[in-house]
Design a protein around this motif. Structure first.
Motif, PDB file in Angstrom:
ATOM      1  N   ASP A 196       0.878  -1.163   0.000  1.00 32.77           N
ATOM      2  CA  ASP A 196       0.000   0.000   0.000  1.00 32.77           C
ATOM      3  C   ASP A 196       0.914   1.211   0.000  1.00 32.77           C
ATOM      4  O   ASP A 196       1.471   1.587   1.034  1.00 32.77           O
ATOM      5  CB  ASP A 196      -0.913  -0.013   1.226  1.00 32.77           C
ATOM      6  N   GLU A 197       1.102   1.785  -1.165  1.00 33.20           N
ATOM      7  CA  GLU A 197       2.060   2.875  -1.321  1.00 33.20           C
ATOM      8  C   GLU A 197       1.654   4.132  -0.562  1.00 33.20           C
ATOM      9  O   GLU A 197       2.517   4.907  -0.157  1.00 33.20           O
ATOM     10  CB  GLU A 197       2.252   3.181  -2.808  1.00 33.20           C
ATOM     11  N   ARG A 198       0.354   4.334  -0.349  1.00 31.14           N
ATOM     12  CA  ARG A 198      -0.100   5.514   0.403  1.00 31.14           C
ATOM     13  C   ARG A 198       0.352   5.467   1.852  1.00 31.14           C
ATOM     14  O   ARG A 198       0.723   6.471   2.428  1.00 31.14           O
ATOM     15  CB  ARG A 198      -1.629   5.621   0.396  1.00 31.14           C
ATOM     16  N   ARG A 199       0.265   4.280   2.430  1.00 30.36           N
ATOM     17  CA  ARG A 199       0.580   4.148   3.852  1.00 30.36           C
ATOM     18  C   ARG A 199       1.940   3.517   4.113  1.00 30.36           C
ATOM     19  O   ARG A 199       2.364   3.408   5.253  1.00 30.36           O
ATOM     20  CB  ARG A 199      -0.504   3.334   4.558  1.00 30.36           C
ATOM     21  N   GLY A 200       2.591   3.027   3.048  1.00 35.14           N
ATOM     22  CA  GLY A 200       3.894   2.399   3.218  1.00 35.14           C
ATOM     23  C   GLY A 200       3.827   1.087   3.987  1.00 35.14           C
ATOM     24  O   GLY A 200       4.752   0.735   4.705  1.00 35.14           O
ATOM     25  N   ARG A 201       2.732   0.357   3.806  1.00 31.45           N
ATOM     26  CA  ARG A 201       2.549  -0.911   4.521  1.00 31.45           C
ATOM     27  C   ARG A 201       2.571  -2.071   3.539  1.00 31.45           C
ATOM     28  O   ARG A 201       2.033  -1.973   2.441  1.00 31.45           O
ATOM     29  CB  ARG A 201       1.220  -0.916   5.269  1.00 31.45           C
ATOM     30  N   TYR A 202       3.176  -3.157   3.970  1.00 36.82           N
ATOM     31  CA  TYR A 202       3.221  -4.394   3.185  1.00 36.82           C
ATOM     32  C   TYR A 202       2.247  -5.400   3.761  1.00 36.82           C
ATOM     33  O   TYR A 202       2.051  -5.469   4.978  1.00 36.82           O
ATOM     34  CB  TYR A 202       4.621  -5.021   3.248  1.00 36.82           C
ATOM     35  N   LEU A 212      -9.002  -3.346   4.790  1.00 31.09           N
ATOM     36  CA  LEU A 212      -7.675  -2.743   4.732  1.00 31.09           C
ATOM     37  C   LEU A 212      -7.564  -1.683   3.628  1.00 31.09           C
ATOM     38  O   LEU A 212      -6.541  -1.017   3.500  1.00 31.09           O
ATOM     39  CB  LEU A 212      -6.617  -3.829   4.481  1.00 31.09           C
TER      40      LEU A 212
END
Length: 86
Positions: free
Chosen positions: A23-29, A81
């Protein structure tokens, strides 16, 4: 429900352990198992939920009822999510 897609800003890449969504907006994998990755791929290819449920049942030798619960459960989690759109 045809047309389930990863939301814009969500990148997918295969790994030796399955698939990873970023998720590039939140920087989460988010790591998907090979089964979850196959479900997402089937949905993105336009099978819709009923077609994906049938494919999962055939692929893994389980009942359509069990496959339906698994597909719906994964979809609910991905929606919660904010990773997919319909």
């Amino acid at each position: 429900m045809a047309g389930v897609r990863l939301r814009a800003g969500v990148a997918r890449t295969g790994t030796e352990y399955g698939t990873v969504l970023l998720d590039e907006r939140r920087g989460r994998y988010f790591r998907l198992s090979p089964t979850a990755a196959a479900i997402v791929r089937d949905l993105e290819e336009g099978r819709g939920v009923p077609g994906t449920v049938r494919a999962v049942a055939e692929r893994y030798g389980i009942t359509e009822e069990r496959a339906g619960a698994d597909v719906q459960g994964l979809l609910a989690r991905l929606r919660a999510l904010g990773l997919v759109t319909s």
